[in-house]
Write an enzyme that holds these catalytic residues in place. Structure first.
Site, PDB file in Angstrom:
ATOM      1  N   GLU A   1      -9.878   2.458   4.105  1.00 32.17           N
ATOM      2  CA  GLU A   1      -9.618   3.456   3.247  1.00 32.17           C
ATOM      3  C   GLU A   1     -10.847   4.076   2.794  1.00 32.17           C
ATOM      4  OE1 GLU A   1      -6.409   2.569   0.355  1.00 32.17           O
ATOM      5  OE2 GLU A   1      -7.579   3.570  -1.111  1.00 32.17           O
TER       6      GLU A   1
ATOM      7  N   SER B   1       0.762  -1.037   0.075  1.00 30.21           N
ATOM      8  CA  SER B   1       0.160   0.025   0.109  1.00 30.21           C
ATOM      9  C   SER B   1       0.909   1.162  -0.066  1.00 30.21           C
ATOM     10  CB  SER B   1      -0.944   0.104   1.011  1.00 30.21           C
ATOM     11  OG  SER B   1      -1.752   1.245   1.053  1.00 30.21           O
TER      12      SER B   1
ATOM     13  N   LYS C   1      -4.737  -6.495   3.515  1.00 32.55           N
ATOM     14  CA  LYS C   1      -4.680  -5.519   2.482  1.00 32.55           C
ATOM     15  C   LYS C   1      -5.981  -5.309   2.023  1.00 32.55           C
ATOM     16  CE  LYS C   1      -3.308  -2.057  -0.190  1.00 32.55           C
ATOM     17  NZ  LYS C   1      -3.562  -2.291  -1.736  1.00 32.55           N
TER      18      LYS C   1
ATOM     19  N   HIS D   1      -7.685  -3.233   4.644  1.00 28.32           N
ATOM     20  CA  HIS D   1      -7.013  -2.011   4.679  1.00 28.32           C
ATOM     21  C   HIS D   1      -7.771  -1.210   3.566  1.00 28.32           C
ATOM     22  CE1 HIS D   1      -4.527   0.955   2.639  1.00 28.32           C
ATOM     23  NE2 HIS D   1      -3.654   0.973   3.697  1.00 28.32           N
ATOM     24  N   ASN D   2      -7.820  -1.617   2.490  1.00 31.12           N
ATOM     25  CA  ASN D   2      -8.470  -0.733   1.507  1.00 31.12           C
ATOM     26  C   ASN D   2      -9.915  -0.544   1.723  1.00 31.12           C
ATOM     27  OD1 ASN D   2      -6.328  -1.274   0.324  1.00 31.12           O
ATOM     28  ND2 ASN D   2      -7.044  -1.818  -1.855  1.00 31.12           N
TER      29      ASN D   2
END
Ligand SMILES: *[C@@H]1O[C@H](CO)[C@@H](O)[C@H](O)[C@H]1NC(C)=O
Length: 488
Positions: free
Chosen positions: A193, A131, A186, A189-190
Protein backbone atom coordinates in the site's frame (compact mmCIF):
# COMPACT_ATOMS: atom_id res chain seq x y z
CA UNK A 1 -31.68 -12.82 26.11
CA UNK A 2 -29.92 -16.11 25.18
CA UNK A 3 -26.22 -16.44 24.68
CA UNK A 4 -24.64 -14.50 21.84
CA UNK A 5 -22.57 -16.08 19.10
CA UNK A 6 -19.42 -13.98 19.43
CA UNK A 7 -17.90 -11.10 21.43
CA UNK A 8 -15.87 -8.03 20.55
CA UNK A 9 -13.76 -5.95 22.93
CA UNK A 10 -12.28 -2.57 22.04
CA UNK A 11 -14.87 -0.17 20.73
CA UNK A 12 -13.01 2.56 18.92
CA UNK A 13 -14.51 3.24 15.48
CA UNK A 14 -12.99 0.12 13.84
CA UNK A 15 -14.29 -2.09 16.65
CA UNK A 16 -17.75 -0.54 16.64
CA UNK A 17 -18.01 -0.87 12.89
CA UNK A 18 -16.89 -4.49 12.82
CA UNK A 19 -19.34 -5.36 15.62
CA UNK A 20 -22.20 -3.75 13.69
CA UNK A 21 -21.16 -5.54 10.52
CA UNK A 22 -21.17 -8.91 12.33
CA UNK A 23 -24.56 -8.20 13.91
CA UNK A 24 -25.98 -7.12 10.58
CA UNK A 25 -25.02 -10.47 9.07
CA UNK A 26 -27.30 -12.13 11.64
CA UNK A 27 -24.84 -13.06 14.41
CA UNK A 28 -25.83 -11.74 17.85
CA UNK A 29 -22.74 -10.12 19.35
CA UNK A 30 -21.66 -9.06 22.84
CA UNK A 31 -19.52 -5.94 23.09
CA UNK A 32 -17.25 -4.64 25.81
CA UNK A 33 -14.94 -1.72 26.48
CA UNK A 34 -13.28 -0.59 29.67
CA UNK A 35 -14.61 2.91 28.95
CA UNK A 36 -18.27 2.10 29.43
CA UNK A 37 -19.52 5.09 27.44
CA UNK A 38 -18.08 3.35 24.35
CA UNK A 39 -20.30 0.35 25.09
CA UNK A 40 -23.42 2.49 25.34
CA UNK A 41 -22.46 4.36 22.19
CA UNK A 42 -22.14 1.10 20.25
CA UNK A 43 -25.46 -0.25 21.49
CA UNK A 44 -27.09 3.05 20.57
CA UNK A 45 -25.61 2.93 17.05
CA UNK A 46 -26.87 -0.66 16.68
CA UNK A 47 -30.39 0.59 17.44
CA UNK A 48 -30.16 3.48 15.03
CA UNK A 49 -28.58 1.46 12.23
CA UNK A 50 -31.40 -1.08 12.13
CA UNK A 51 -32.03 -2.66 15.52
CA UNK A 52 -28.99 -4.90 15.12
CA UNK A 53 -28.44 -7.65 17.72
CA UNK A 54 -25.63 -5.96 19.68
CA UNK A 55 -25.51 -6.47 23.46
CA UNK A 56 -23.39 -4.24 25.65
CA UNK A 57 -21.59 -5.17 28.87
CA UNK A 58 -19.83 -2.96 31.37
CA UNK A 59 -17.72 -5.60 33.08
CA UNK A 60 -15.50 -8.30 31.57
CA UNK A 61 -16.98 -11.25 33.50
CA UNK A 62 -20.57 -10.76 32.36
CA UNK A 63 -19.33 -9.94 28.87
CA UNK A 64 -17.43 -13.24 28.57
CA UNK A 65 -20.25 -15.27 30.14
CA UNK A 66 -22.80 -13.87 27.69
CA UNK A 67 -21.14 -15.67 24.77
CA UNK A 68 -21.95 -19.26 23.76
CA UNK A 69 -19.20 -21.89 24.06
CA UNK A 70 -16.69 -22.38 22.65
CA UNK A 71 -16.44 -18.61 23.04
CA UNK A 72 -14.88 -16.46 20.40
CA UNK A 73 -13.81 -12.93 21.25
CA UNK A 74 -12.34 -10.47 18.79
CA UNK A 75 -10.18 -7.77 20.33
CA UNK A 76 -9.54 -4.52 18.51
CA UNK A 77 -7.28 -2.38 20.63
CA UNK A 78 -3.97 -0.65 19.99
CA UNK A 79 -1.20 -3.10 19.12
CA UNK A 80 1.35 -3.92 21.83
CA UNK A 81 0.75 -3.65 25.57
CA UNK A 82 -3.02 -2.88 25.35
CA UNK A 83 -3.49 -6.27 23.64
CA UNK A 84 -1.67 -8.06 26.47
CA UNK A 85 -3.76 -6.19 29.05
CA UNK A 86 -7.01 -7.01 27.29
CA UNK A 87 -6.05 -10.68 26.97
CA UNK A 88 -5.23 -10.80 30.69
CA UNK A 89 -8.56 -9.22 31.61
CA UNK A 90 -10.66 -11.47 29.39
CA UNK A 91 -8.81 -14.76 29.69
CA UNK A 92 -9.38 -14.72 33.45
CA UNK A 93 -13.03 -15.52 32.68
CA UNK A 94 -12.58 -17.75 29.63
CA UNK A 95 -12.48 -21.55 29.53
CA UNK A 96 -10.66 -24.30 27.69
CA UNK A 97 -11.49 -24.34 23.98
CA UNK A 98 -12.43 -20.63 23.88
CA UNK A 99 -10.70 -18.44 21.36
CA UNK A 100 -9.21 -14.96 21.20
CA UNK A 101 -8.80 -13.17 17.89
CA UNK A 102 -6.60 -10.09 17.72
CA UNK A 103 -7.77 -7.92 14.82
CA UNK A 104 -5.11 -5.23 15.22
CA UNK A 105 -2.01 -4.45 13.17
CA UNK A 106 0.17 -6.52 15.44
CA UNK A 107 3.79 -7.51 14.99
CA UNK A 108 3.59 -11.19 14.01
CA UNK A 109 6.00 -12.38 16.70
CA UNK A 110 3.75 -10.93 19.40
CA UNK A 111 0.94 -13.08 18.06
CA UNK A 112 3.14 -16.18 18.16
CA UNK A 113 4.15 -15.40 21.73
CA UNK A 114 0.53 -14.90 22.80
CA UNK A 115 -0.66 -17.99 20.98
CA UNK A 116 1.77 -20.02 23.11
CA UNK A 117 0.91 -18.17 26.32
CA UNK A 118 -2.86 -18.63 26.03
CA UNK A 119 -2.40 -22.26 24.96
CA UNK A 120 -1.24 -22.87 28.56
CA UNK A 121 -4.76 -21.87 29.60
CA UNK A 122 -6.27 -24.14 26.94
CA UNK A 123 -7.27 -21.14 24.80
CA UNK A 124 -6.97 -20.88 21.02
CA UNK A 125 -5.60 -17.82 19.28
CA UNK A 126 -5.78 -16.08 15.93
CA UNK A 127 -3.96 -12.97 14.71
CA UNK A 128 -6.21 -11.53 12.05
CA UNK A 129 -5.23 -8.75 9.67
CA UNK A 130 -8.21 -6.50 8.97
CA UNK A 131 -7.91 -4.12 6.05
CA UNK A 132 -10.28 -1.59 4.60
CA UNK A 133 -10.26 1.12 7.21
CA UNK A 134 -13.39 2.16 9.05
CA UNK A 135 -15.61 1.80 6.03
CA UNK A 136 -14.28 -1.69 5.29
CA UNK A 137 -14.91 -2.80 8.87
CA UNK A 138 -18.54 -1.70 8.61
CA UNK A 139 -19.34 -2.85 5.08
CA UNK A 140 -16.94 -5.67 4.36
CA UNK A 141 -13.20 -5.78 5.05
CA UNK A 142 -10.50 -8.04 3.72
CA UNK A 143 -9.66 -10.48 6.52
CA UNK A 144 -6.33 -12.27 6.96
CA UNK A 145 -6.65 -14.69 9.89
CA UNK A 146 -3.64 -16.78 10.90
CA UNK A 147 -2.98 -19.06 13.88
CA UNK A 148 -5.13 -21.89 15.20
CA UNK A 149 -6.96 -23.64 12.35
CA UNK A 150 -9.46 -25.05 14.85
CA UNK A 151 -10.29 -21.51 15.95
CA UNK A 152 -10.68 -20.43 12.35
CA UNK A 153 -13.11 -23.27 11.71
CA UNK A 154 -15.18 -22.18 14.73
CA UNK A 155 -15.92 -18.81 13.16
CA UNK A 156 -15.47 -19.46 9.46
CA UNK A 157 -19.21 -19.06 8.85
CA UNK A 158 -19.12 -15.59 10.43
CA UNK A 159 -15.99 -14.44 8.61
CA UNK A 160 -17.28 -15.61 5.23
CA UNK A 161 -20.33 -13.37 5.64
CA UNK A 162 -18.61 -10.39 7.25
CA UNK A 163 -15.80 -10.10 4.70
CA UNK A 164 -16.10 -8.11 1.49
CA UNK A 165 -17.81 -10.11 -1.26
CA UNK A 166 -16.34 -10.02 -4.74
CA UNK A 167 -18.40 -11.41 -7.62
CA UNK A 168 -16.76 -14.46 -9.22
CA UNK A 169 -14.06 -14.74 -6.57
CA UNK A 170 -15.94 -15.04 -3.30
CA UNK A 171 -15.55 -13.56 0.19
CA UNK A 172 -12.27 -11.76 0.90
CA UNK A 173 -11.13 -14.11 3.64
CA UNK A 174 -9.17 -17.32 3.79
CA UNK A 175 -7.31 -19.23 6.46
CA UNK A 176 -3.89 -17.69 5.80
CA UNK A 177 -1.72 -20.14 7.75
CA UNK A 178 -0.21 -20.98 11.10
CA UNK A 179 1.31 -18.75 13.76
CA UNK A 180 1.67 -15.07 12.99
CA UNK A 181 1.18 -15.50 9.24
CA UNK A 182 -2.05 -13.47 9.17
CA UNK A 183 -0.31 -10.49 10.76
CA UNK A 184 2.71 -10.89 8.52
CA UNK A 185 0.60 -10.92 5.38
CA UNK A 186 -1.29 -7.85 6.58
CA UNK A 187 2.03 -6.12 7.25
CA UNK A 188 3.23 -6.77 3.70
CA UNK A 189 -0.17 -5.68 2.39
CA UNK A 190 0.47 -2.36 4.10
CA UNK A 191 3.98 -2.18 2.64
CA UNK A 192 2.53 -2.71 -0.82
CA UNK A 193 0.00 0.00 0.00
CA UNK A 194 2.88 2.39 0.78
CA UNK A 195 4.35 1.54 -2.63
CA UNK A 196 1.07 2.10 -4.48
CA UNK A 197 0.50 5.45 -2.81
CA UNK A 198 4.04 6.61 -3.57
CA UNK A 199 3.79 5.58 -7.22
CA UNK A 200 0.49 7.43 -7.57
CA UNK A 201 2.01 10.49 -5.90
CA UNK A 202 4.90 10.43 -8.38
CA UNK A 203 2.50 10.15 -11.32
CA UNK A 204 0.71 13.20 -9.88
CA UNK A 205 3.98 15.08 -9.48
CA UNK A 206 5.11 14.44 -13.06
CA UNK A 207 1.72 15.35 -14.51
CA UNK A 208 1.43 18.48 -12.37
CA UNK A 209 5.03 19.72 -12.42
CA UNK A 210 6.09 18.72 -15.92
CA UNK A 211 2.75 18.42 -17.69
CA UNK A 212 1.27 21.46 -15.92
CA UNK A 213 -2.04 19.72 -15.42
CA UNK A 214 -4.62 21.50 -13.30
CA UNK A 215 -6.51 19.75 -10.52
CA UNK A 216 -9.55 19.53 -12.77
CA UNK A 217 -7.47 17.84 -15.44
CA UNK A 218 -5.91 15.53 -12.87
CA UNK A 219 -9.32 14.52 -11.64
CA UNK A 220 -10.35 13.75 -15.18
CA UNK A 221 -7.17 11.77 -15.88
CA UNK A 222 -7.42 9.64 -12.75
CA UNK A 223 -11.08 8.93 -13.27
CA UNK A 224 -10.27 7.87 -16.86
CA UNK A 225 -7.46 5.65 -15.56
CA UNK A 226 -9.89 4.10 -13.13
CA UNK A 227 -11.82 2.65 -16.05
CA UNK A 228 -8.91 0.54 -17.26
CA UNK A 229 -6.17 -1.74 -15.97
CA UNK A 230 -5.38 0.66 -13.09
CA UNK A 231 -8.92 0.40 -11.71
CA UNK A 232 -8.51 0.41 -7.95
CA UNK A 233 -9.64 1.99 -4.73
CA UNK A 234 -6.54 4.19 -4.46
CA UNK A 235 -6.88 5.56 -8.01
CA UNK A 236 -10.56 6.22 -7.36
CA UNK A 237 -10.02 8.17 -4.15
CA UNK A 238 -7.15 10.06 -5.79
CA UNK A 239 -9.50 11.23 -8.49
CA UNK A 240 -12.02 12.29 -5.83
CA UNK A 241 -9.37 14.24 -3.93
CA UNK A 242 -8.54 16.44 -6.94
CA UNK A 243 -12.17 17.52 -7.12
CA UNK A 244 -12.52 18.77 -3.57
CA UNK A 245 -12.48 22.52 -2.98
CA UNK A 246 -11.01 24.11 0.11
CA UNK A 247 -13.78 24.89 2.56
CA UNK A 248 -11.55 27.36 4.43
CA UNK A 249 -10.42 29.47 1.50
CA UNK A 250 -9.84 29.70 -2.21
CA UNK A 251 -8.86 26.86 -4.49
CA UNK A 252 -8.50 23.15 -3.96
CA UNK A 253 -7.99 21.43 -0.65
CA UNK A 254 -5.20 19.15 -1.89
CA UNK A 255 -2.99 22.20 -2.51
CA UNK A 256 -3.42 23.29 1.12
CA UNK A 257 -2.46 19.98 2.67
CA UNK A 258 1.00 20.03 4.27
CA UNK A 259 3.46 17.84 2.36
CA UNK A 260 4.50 15.72 5.31
CA UNK A 261 3.39 12.07 5.42
CA UNK A 262 2.66 10.32 8.68
CA UNK A 263 3.08 6.61 9.35
CA UNK A 264 2.33 4.02 11.97
CA UNK A 265 5.03 1.45 11.40
CA UNK A 266 3.87 -1.42 9.20
CA UNK A 267 5.74 -0.03 6.17
CA UNK A 268 8.92 0.19 8.20
CA UNK A 269 8.44 -3.37 9.46
CA UNK A 270 8.00 -4.55 5.88
CA UNK A 271 11.31 -3.01 4.82
CA UNK A 272 13.04 -4.35 7.93
CA UNK A 273 11.72 -7.84 7.20
CA UNK A 274 12.82 -7.59 3.58
CA UNK A 275 16.35 -6.80 4.76
CA UNK A 276 16.17 -9.54 7.37
CA UNK A 277 15.24 -12.10 4.72
CA UNK A 278 17.59 -10.72 2.02
CA UNK A 279 14.68 -10.00 -0.29
CA UNK A 280 15.00 -6.91 -2.48
CA UNK A 281 12.02 -4.61 -1.99
CA UNK A 282 13.35 -1.33 -3.42
CA UNK A 283 10.01 0.17 -4.43
CA UNK A 284 8.55 -0.31 -0.97
CA UNK A 285 11.81 0.95 0.60
CA UNK A 286 11.71 4.01 -1.68
CA UNK A 287 8.20 4.79 -0.53
CA UNK A 288 9.31 4.59 3.08
CA UNK A 289 12.34 6.82 2.41
CA UNK A 290 10.05 9.31 0.70
CA UNK A 291 7.95 9.49 3.83
CA UNK A 292 11.08 10.10 5.91
CA UNK A 293 12.21 12.90 3.57
CA UNK A 294 8.73 14.39 3.48
CA UNK A 295 8.98 14.67 7.25
CA UNK A 296 11.94 17.06 6.90
CA UNK A 297 9.70 19.88 5.77
CA UNK A 298 11.59 22.66 7.57
CA UNK A 299 14.94 21.39 6.31
CA UNK A 300 13.63 21.15 2.76
CA UNK A 301 12.37 24.72 2.90
CA UNK A 302 15.87 25.86 3.90
CA UNK A 303 17.56 23.63 1.33
CA UNK A 304 15.37 25.05 -1.41
CA UNK A 305 16.57 28.55 -0.43
CA UNK A 306 20.22 27.48 -0.53
CA UNK A 307 19.93 26.01 -4.01
CA UNK A 308 17.83 28.87 -5.34
CA UNK A 309 20.25 31.51 -4.13
CA UNK A 310 23.06 29.44 -5.64
CA UNK A 311 21.45 29.88 -9.02
CA UNK A 312 19.87 26.46 -9.09
CA UNK A 313 16.26 27.39 -9.15
CA UNK A 314 13.49 25.85 -11.11
CA UNK A 315 15.14 23.60 -13.67
CA UNK A 316 11.84 22.64 -15.22
CA UNK A 317 12.23 23.40 -18.88
CA UNK A 318 9.72 25.62 -20.51
CA UNK A 319 9.64 23.32 -23.50
CA UNK A 320 6.06 22.44 -24.27
CA UNK A 321 5.11 18.84 -23.63
CA UNK A 322 2.54 16.85 -25.53
CA UNK A 323 0.02 16.49 -22.72
CA UNK A 324 -1.94 13.60 -24.14
CA UNK A 325 1.23 11.63 -24.78
CA UNK A 326 2.61 12.40 -21.34
CA UNK A 327 -0.60 11.27 -19.67
CA UNK A 328 -0.56 7.97 -21.55
CA UNK A 329 3.15 7.45 -20.82
CA UNK A 330 2.67 8.10 -17.11
CA UNK A 331 -0.24 5.70 -17.02
CA UNK A 332 1.93 2.96 -18.47
CA UNK A 333 4.88 3.83 -16.22
CA UNK A 334 2.61 3.62 -13.18
CA UNK A 335 1.29 0.23 -14.19
CA UNK A 336 4.71 -1.26 -14.95
CA UNK A 337 6.11 0.12 -11.68
CA UNK A 338 3.21 -1.40 -9.81
CA UNK A 339 3.92 -4.86 -11.20
CA UNK A 340 7.49 -4.63 -9.84
CA UNK A 341 6.27 -3.47 -6.45
CA UNK A 342 3.83 -6.35 -6.10
CA UNK A 343 6.49 -8.80 -7.28
CA UNK A 344 8.66 -7.60 -4.37
CA UNK A 345 5.85 -7.90 -1.82
CA UNK A 346 4.86 -11.38 -2.98
CA UNK A 347 8.45 -12.57 -2.91
CA UNK A 348 8.84 -11.26 0.62
CA UNK A 349 5.78 -13.23 1.71
CA UNK A 350 7.09 -16.34 0.02
CA UNK A 351 10.52 -16.01 1.65
CA UNK A 352 8.94 -15.72 5.09
CA UNK A 353 6.59 -18.60 4.38
CA UNK A 354 9.55 -20.81 3.53
CA UNK A 355 11.50 -19.72 6.58
CA UNK A 356 8.57 -20.40 8.90
CA UNK A 357 7.04 -23.39 7.08
CA UNK A 358 3.73 -21.54 6.73
CA UNK A 359 2.95 -22.87 3.25
CA UNK A 360 1.20 -19.64 2.23
CA UNK A 361 -0.75 -19.60 -1.03
CA UNK A 362 0.19 -16.44 -2.90
CA UNK A 363 -2.66 -16.67 -5.41
CA UNK A 364 -5.16 -17.04 -2.60
CA UNK A 365 -3.75 -13.91 -0.92
CA UNK A 366 -4.16 -11.95 -4.14
CA UNK A 367 -7.76 -13.18 -4.24
CA UNK A 368 -8.64 -11.97 -0.72
CA UNK A 369 -7.14 -8.56 -1.52
CA UNK A 370 -9.46 -8.08 -4.46
CA UNK A 371 -12.13 -6.52 -2.28
CA UNK A 372 -12.49 -4.71 1.04
CA UNK A 373 -8.90 -3.64 1.50
CA UNK A 374 -7.02 -0.48 0.60
CA UNK A 375 -5.02 -2.08 -2.22
CA UNK A 376 -8.09 -3.63 -3.84
CA UNK A 377 -7.70 -3.48 -7.58
CA UNK A 378 -8.66 -5.27 -10.73
CA UNK A 379 -4.95 -5.89 -11.20
CA UNK A 380 -4.97 -8.43 -8.33
CA UNK A 381 -7.00 -10.75 -10.48
CA UNK A 382 -4.08 -10.96 -12.89
CA UNK A 383 -1.76 -11.79 -9.99
CA UNK A 384 -4.05 -14.53 -8.83
CA UNK A 385 -4.17 -15.96 -12.34
CA UNK A 386 -0.38 -15.82 -12.64
CA UNK A 387 -0.02 -17.96 -9.51
CA UNK A 388 -2.86 -20.23 -10.65
CA UNK A 389 -0.92 -20.82 -13.86
CA UNK A 390 2.24 -21.54 -11.92
CA UNK A 391 2.24 -21.69 -8.11
CA UNK A 392 6.06 -22.00 -8.18
CA UNK A 393 6.50 -18.79 -10.17
CA UNK A 394 9.83 -17.33 -8.94
CA UNK A 395 8.68 -13.78 -9.69
CA UNK A 396 5.58 -12.13 -11.13
CA UNK A 397 7.91 -10.46 -13.64
CA UNK A 398 8.48 -13.73 -15.47
CA UNK A 399 4.86 -14.75 -15.70
CA UNK A 400 4.31 -14.70 -19.48
CA UNK A 401 1.42 -12.21 -19.28
CA UNK A 402 3.15 -9.80 -16.92
CA UNK A 403 6.39 -10.09 -18.87
CA UNK A 404 4.54 -9.05 -21.99
CA UNK A 405 2.78 -6.20 -20.22
CA UNK A 406 6.09 -4.86 -18.97
CA UNK A 407 7.73 -5.13 -22.38
CA UNK A 408 4.80 -3.31 -23.98
CA UNK A 409 5.17 -0.48 -21.49
CA UNK A 410 8.89 -0.20 -21.02
CA UNK A 411 9.49 2.58 -23.59
CA UNK A 412 6.85 4.77 -21.98
CA UNK A 413 8.20 3.88 -18.54
CA UNK A 414 11.76 4.90 -19.50
CA UNK A 415 10.52 8.10 -21.16
CA UNK A 416 8.67 9.20 -18.03
CA UNK A 417 11.64 8.57 -15.75
CA UNK A 418 14.10 10.32 -18.11
CA UNK A 419 11.76 13.27 -18.40
CA UNK A 420 11.39 13.47 -14.63
CA UNK A 421 15.14 13.19 -14.02
CA UNK A 422 15.86 15.94 -16.55
CA UNK A 423 13.22 18.14 -14.98
CA UNK A 424 14.61 17.60 -11.47
CA UNK A 425 11.47 15.84 -10.30
CA UNK A 426 12.29 12.83 -8.16
CA UNK A 427 10.45 9.61 -8.92
CA UNK A 428 12.06 7.28 -6.39
CA UNK A 429 9.36 4.61 -6.56
CA UNK A 430 9.12 4.41 -10.35
CA UNK A 431 12.91 4.59 -10.67
CA UNK A 432 13.38 1.84 -8.06
CA UNK A 433 10.88 -0.35 -9.89
CA UNK A 434 12.63 0.18 -13.20
CA UNK A 435 16.05 -0.51 -11.69
CA UNK A 436 14.61 -3.66 -10.12
CA UNK A 437 13.36 -4.81 -13.49
CA UNK A 438 16.57 -3.84 -15.28
CA UNK A 439 18.63 -5.77 -12.75
CA UNK A 440 16.41 -8.82 -12.57
CA UNK A 441 16.14 -9.28 -16.33
CA UNK A 442 19.91 -9.16 -16.92
CA UNK A 443 21.87 -12.35 -17.18
CA UNK A 444 25.08 -10.70 -16.07
CA UNK A 445 25.29 -7.86 -13.56
CA UNK A 446 28.45 -6.08 -12.34
CA UNK A 447 28.58 -8.15 -9.16
CA UNK A 448 31.67 -9.84 -10.56
CA UNK A 449 33.59 -6.65 -9.86
CA UNK A 450 32.23 -6.35 -6.32
CA UNK A 451 33.19 -9.94 -5.69
CA UNK A 452 36.70 -9.30 -7.05
CA UNK A 453 37.02 -6.28 -4.72
CA UNK A 454 35.92 -8.39 -1.77
CA UNK A 455 38.48 -11.01 -2.58
CA UNK A 456 41.15 -8.33 -3.13
CA UNK A 457 40.86 -6.69 0.28
CA UNK A 458 39.32 -9.42 2.37
CA UNK A 459 40.20 -12.77 0.75
CA UNK A 460 36.49 -13.56 0.70
CA UNK A 461 37.06 -15.85 -2.32
CA UNK A 462 34.98 -15.98 -5.49
CA UNK A 463 33.44 -18.50 -7.82
CA UNK A 464 34.18 -18.65 -11.56
CA UNK A 465 31.77 -18.82 -14.46
CA UNK A 466 33.81 -21.49 -16.24
CA UNK A 467 34.77 -23.99 -13.55
CA UNK A 468 33.42 -25.12 -10.18
CA UNK A 469 35.07 -24.37 -6.87
CA UNK A 470 36.04 -21.47 -4.70
CA UNK A 471 39.03 -19.33 -5.66
CA UNK A 472 41.29 -16.75 -4.13
CA UNK A 473 43.76 -14.59 -5.99
CA UNK A 474 46.63 -12.48 -4.65
CA UNK A 475 45.24 -9.47 -6.50
CA UNK A 476 47.42 -7.00 -4.63
CA UNK A 477 50.69 -8.86 -5.27
CA UNK A 478 49.99 -9.28 -8.95
CA UNK A 479 48.91 -5.67 -9.33
CA UNK A 480 52.02 -4.46 -7.48
CA UNK A 481 54.34 -6.53 -9.65
CA UNK A 482 52.78 -5.22 -12.82
CA UNK A 483 52.99 -1.64 -11.48
CA UNK A 484 56.70 -2.16 -10.80
CA UNK A 485 57.13 -3.58 -14.26
CA UNK A 486 55.29 -0.57 -15.62
CA UNK A 487 57.77 1.79 -13.96
CA UNK A 488 60.81 0.03 -15.33
C1 LIG B 1 -11.84 1.03 25.44
O1 LIG B 1 -11.79 2.40 25.09
C2 LIG B 1 -10.62 3.10 25.38
C3 LIG B 1 -10.80 4.54 24.94
O2 LIG B 1 -11.60 4.67 23.83
C4 LIG B 1 -9.43 2.42 24.80
O3 LIG B 1 -8.24 3.08 25.08
C5 LIG B 1 -9.39 0.97 25.25
O4 LIG B 1 -8.25 0.31 24.73
C6 LIG B 1 -10.65 0.29 24.85
N1 LIG B 1 -10.64 -1.17 24.98
C7 LIG B 1 -10.89 -1.94 26.02
C8 LIG B 1 -10.83 -3.41 25.76
O5 LIG B 1 -11.15 -1.55 27.09
Amino acid sequence: MGLTRIGLAGLAVMGQNLALNIAEKGFPISVYNRTTSKVDETVERAKVEGNLPVYGFHDPASFVHSIQKPRVIIILVKAGAPVDQTIATLSAHMEEGDCIIDGGNEWYENTERREKAVAELGLLYLGMGVSGGEDGARNGPSLMPGGSYEAYKNIEDILLKVAAQVPDSGPCVTYVGKGGSGNFVKMVHNGIEYGDMQLIAEAYDVLKSVGKLSNDELQEVFSEWNKGELLSFLIEITSDIFGIKDDKGEGYLVDKVLDKTGMKGTGKWTVQQAAELSVAAPTIAASLDSRFLSGLKEERVEAAKVFKSGGFGDILSSQPVDKAKLIEDVRQALYASKICSYAQGMNLIRAKSMEKGWDLKLGELARIWKGGCIIRAIFLDRIKKAYDRNPELPSLLVDPEFAKEILDRQSAWRRVICLAINAGISTPGMSASLAYFDTYRRERVPANLVQAQRDYFGAHTYERIDMPGSFHTEWFKIAKQSKIRGHL
